[in-house]
Design an enzyme around this catalytic site. Structure first.
Site, PDB file in Angstrom:
ATOM      1  N   HIS A  97       3.054   1.925  -9.323  1.00  0.00           N
ATOM      2  CA  HIS A  97       1.737   1.932  -8.659  1.00  0.00           C
ATOM      3  C   HIS A  97       1.179   3.356  -8.732  1.00  0.00           C
ATOM      4  O   HIS A  97       1.935   4.332  -8.678  1.00  0.00           O
ATOM      5  CB  HIS A  97       1.885   1.486  -7.202  1.00  0.00           C
ATOM      6  N   GLU A 165      -4.875  -1.620 -12.852  1.00  0.00           N
ATOM      7  CA  GLU A 165      -5.478  -1.058 -11.645  1.00  0.00           C
ATOM      8  C   GLU A 165      -6.092   0.297 -11.986  1.00  0.00           C
ATOM      9  O   GLU A 165      -5.387   1.325 -11.943  1.00  0.00           O
ATOM     10  CB  GLU A 165      -4.407  -0.858 -10.557  1.00  0.00           C
TER      11      GLU A 165
HETATM   12  P1  PGA Z   1      -7.132  -1.893  -2.771  1.00  0.00           P
HETATM   13  O1  PGA Z   1      -5.656  -1.570  -3.337  1.00  0.00           O
HETATM   14  O2  PGA Z   1      -7.330  -3.377  -2.860  1.00  0.00           O
HETATM   15  O3  PGA Z   1      -7.097  -1.387  -1.349  1.00  0.00           O
HETATM   16  O4  PGA Z   1      -8.094  -1.146  -3.634  1.00  0.00           O
HETATM   17  C1  PGA Z   1      -5.168  -2.222  -4.466  1.00  0.00           C
HETATM   18  C2  PGA Z   1      -3.799  -1.679  -4.824  1.00  0.00           C
HETATM   19  O5  PGA Z   1      -3.556  -0.480  -4.632  1.00  0.00           O
HETATM   20  O6  PGA Z   1      -2.916  -2.420  -5.286  1.00  0.00           O
END
Ligand code: PGA
Length: 244
Positions: A97, A165
Site C-alpha cells: 500500500h 491506487e
Molecule cells: P481512500 O483510501 O478510499 O480513503 O482514498 C483508499 C486506500 O488507501 O486503499
C-alpha cells in the site's frame, strides 16, 4: 464473476471500535444477502483479526491483513509473518500500500511480501499506482508498467489481486476519470497476464465513496474497489456493496 468490494480500515479504529463495526456489518450484510452480489473483504488491524475472523466468517465475509513480513519466521522485530496471519484467520493480505511504500518499501520488498503471502496460503492484494508528479506529466501508463515489471517479472506462483491506487487519489477526495482507470486496468491485466502467466483481478482504490462507486464498477476491466475512508461507516460501506 462477482465484483470485489474491499474495506481497508487502516489504523483508524481501536480494537473495540473495529469489533463494533464488524458486528454491525455482519448483521447488515447477512440481512441484505450482500455476499451473493459481491466478494466482500475486510482488512482490520492485526490485533482485531482473530475476533473479527469468527464474526465475519459466519456471514461469509473474507478477512485480510494490511501487511505482512517480507520473509519467514526469524529475528525481525516488529514484523508479522504471513503464516501467523493465516492462522489468525486472514485469507488475503495487502502488499505495498502507498502508505507502507511511504515508509520505504520498494517494489522488490513488495514482491518479497507477495511471495511470502502466497507460500503461506494467502492471496496478496498488491498495490501499485503513480504519484502526482508522474500524473501531471501524463506518464502514468509507463510508470505503472515499469512497476509491474519489477513486481511480477519471473511470475508469482499463485493467485493474486492487483489494486491500482494512484497515490494522489488516496484520501484526497480526488479521483481519476473511470474511463481512464478502465484503460489503465486493461493494460495492467494484459501485462500481468503476460508476466505471470495467469489473469489477475484488478481493483481500483482512491477516494471512492457511494456517490462514485457505480461509475467505476460499471466500467470494463474494473473488477472491484478498495475503499478506505468510506469503509469506516456501516451506511457508506453498505451503500457501495449494494452497487456491486
Ligand atoms: P481512500 O483510501 O478510499 O480513503 O482514498 C483508499 C486506500 O488507501 O486503499
Amino acid at each position: 464473476m462477482k465484483k470485489i468490494i474491499a474495506a481497508n480500515w487502516k489504523m483508524n479504529l481501536s480494537v473495540r471500535q473495529s469489533l463494533r463495526l464488524a458486528r454491525s456489518l455482519a448483521a447488515a450484510i447477512k440481512k441484505e444477502g450482500l455476499v451473493r452480489k459481491a466478494d466482500i473483504l475486510v482488512f482490520p488491524d492485526f490485533l482485531s483479526l482473530p475476533e473479527i475472523a469468527s464474526l465475519l466468517g459466519k456471514v461469509d465475509v473474507k478477512l485480510g491483513a494490511q501487511d505482512c513480513a517480507a520473509s519467514g519466521y526469524g529475528p525481525h522485530t516488529g514484523q508479522t509473518a504471513a503464516t501467523s496471519l493465516k492462522v489468525a484467520g486472514a485469507r488475503y493480505v495487502i502488499c505495498g500500500h502507498s502508505e507502507r511504500r511511504a515508509l520505504g518499501e520498494d517494489d522488490a520488498v513488495v514482491r518479497a511480501k507477495a511471495i511470502q503471502a502466497i507460500s503461506a496460503g494467502l492471496v496478496p492484494v498488491i498495490c501499485l499506482g503513480e504519484p502526482a508528479g508522474v500524473r501531471e506529466k501524463g506518464k502514468q501508463l509507463s510508470y505503472v508498467r515499469a512497476q509491474l515489471l519489477k513486481l511480477l517479472a519471473g511470475g508469482l506462483a499463485g493467485k493474486f489481486i492487483l489494486a491500482y491506487e494512484p497515490i494522489w487519489a488516496i484520501g484526497t477526495g480526488k479521483s481519476p476519470n473511470p474511463t481512464e482507470v478502465s484503460s489503465m486496468h486493461q493494460m495492467i491485466y494484459e501485462e500481468a497476464e503476460r508476466l505471470s502467466g495467469r489473469p489477475p483481478r484488478v481493483i481500483y482504490g482512491g477516494s471512492v465513496d457511494a456517490s462514485k462507486a457505480k461509475s467505476f464498477l460499471s466500467q470494463p476491466h474494473i473488477d472491484g474497489l478498495l475503499i478506505g475512508g468510506a469503509s469506516l461507516k456501516v451506511a457508506s460501506f453498505l451503500a457501495i456493496c449494494r452497487q456491486a
